[in-house]
Design an enzyme around this catalytic site. Sequence first.
Site, short mmCIF file in Angstrom:
data_model
loop_
_atom_site.label_atom_id
_atom_site.label_comp_id
_atom_site.label_asym_id
_atom_site.label_seq_id
_atom_site.Cartn_x
_atom_site.Cartn_y
_atom_site.Cartn_z
N LYS A 108 16.71 -16.81 -16.59
CA LYS A 108 16.61 -17.88 -15.37
C LYS A 108 15.75 -19.03 -16.02
O LYS A 108 15.93 -19.91 -15.19
CB LYS A 108 16.42 -17.18 -14.36
CG LYS A 108 17.95 -16.26 -14.07
CD LYS A 108 17.53 -15.76 -12.61
CE LYS A 108 18.89 -14.37 -12.40
NZ LYS A 108 18.80 -13.83 -12.81
N GLU A 145 1.03 -1.31 0.13
CA GLU A 145 0.03 0.00 -0.14
C GLU A 145 0.67 1.36 0.09
O GLU A 145 0.40 2.12 -0.43
CB GLU A 145 -0.71 0.21 0.94
CG GLU A 145 -0.68 0.35 2.70
CD GLU A 145 0.36 -0.65 2.99
OE1 GLU A 145 0.39 -0.75 4.74
OE2 GLU A 145 0.39 -1.76 2.80
N GLY A 166 20.65 -1.63 -14.28
CA GLY A 166 19.31 -0.61 -13.19
C GLY A 166 18.88 -1.49 -12.42
O GLY A 166 18.73 -0.35 -11.19
#
Length: 330
Positions: free
Chosen positions: A129, A40, A172
């Site tokens: 992956k 939230e 990043g």
Amino acid sequence: MLNGKTILVTGGTGSFGNAFTRYVLDHYEPKKIIIYSRDEYKQFVMTNQFKKYQNKLRFFIGDVRDRERLYRAFDGVDYVVHAAALKQVPACEYNPMEAVKTNINGAMNIVDAALDCGVKRVVALSTDKAVNPINLYGGTKLVSDKLFIAANAYAGTKDVCFSIVRYGNVAGSRGSVIPFFRNIAASGKDSLPITDYRMTRFWISLEEGVQLVIKALSEAKGGETFISKIPSFKITDLAQAILPGCSMPEVGIREGEKLHEVMVTREDSMLAYEYEKHFIVYPHFEWWSENRIQTGGKKVEQGFEYSSGTNTQWLTVEEITERLKNVQEH
């Protein structure tokens, strides 16, 4: 294509969800974007960041594990982008049952809700992956991919299709090598640890990842895996771009880590086509017909593999340095 549509993004408060929302609002006129996530506080932050678009955004607290909540959230939704997942490899190894509940059970809930609630398109984010997985995270994402591809067989006469986009760590992104190296460099140290001097990775920006999802939403017919054609870089070159002249002690590869990212396997090559800026791996099922294959592509040679270690496009240290100027950590 997204004009007038209601779009729901699971895990929508993450870095991808923020970038996707921004891109769609800047380039299209959607009817509504629903941000579906558990946190939230992140929803509160995102609400403030997108305050001028408040008439276009809705925020749903919910977990992909919660089937009933998904059904409520999917009401009236045209397109779903599934970005929610437990992604940290060590956390998934230590909490395997939790990873299964979110990444596999959650995927099943998304499929069921989409089929039953009249959703038209679902695009699920995958990862390198999931290709020949060697850790639990990759294993759960492989199962998730299979679920979304097979979901097309359950659509029957319903106007819905499911597809996948696959890419590695976004430049990043949290927990990736760029912020790790930057933090070490900022601390004043003159060396950066390299797990293995041979290690390579693909370079993809957050915006490129978003654009691949837009492509899948607009072009998929059901069951495809979309993969961007992007450059590779050596981890040693990245280290020199971040901290020029630094020493680079080799510390050994970590458990669950690969030397290279693989996006298209030799096995995939039987069903893979190359296009100008991307690859598509098509499904191998009785319900799939070749007339669904997009024009303008060329079938890759049998045994072809799209790996960061054997890529034909490479970034130099100078090119990495230039790209790093636009990389914000997220």
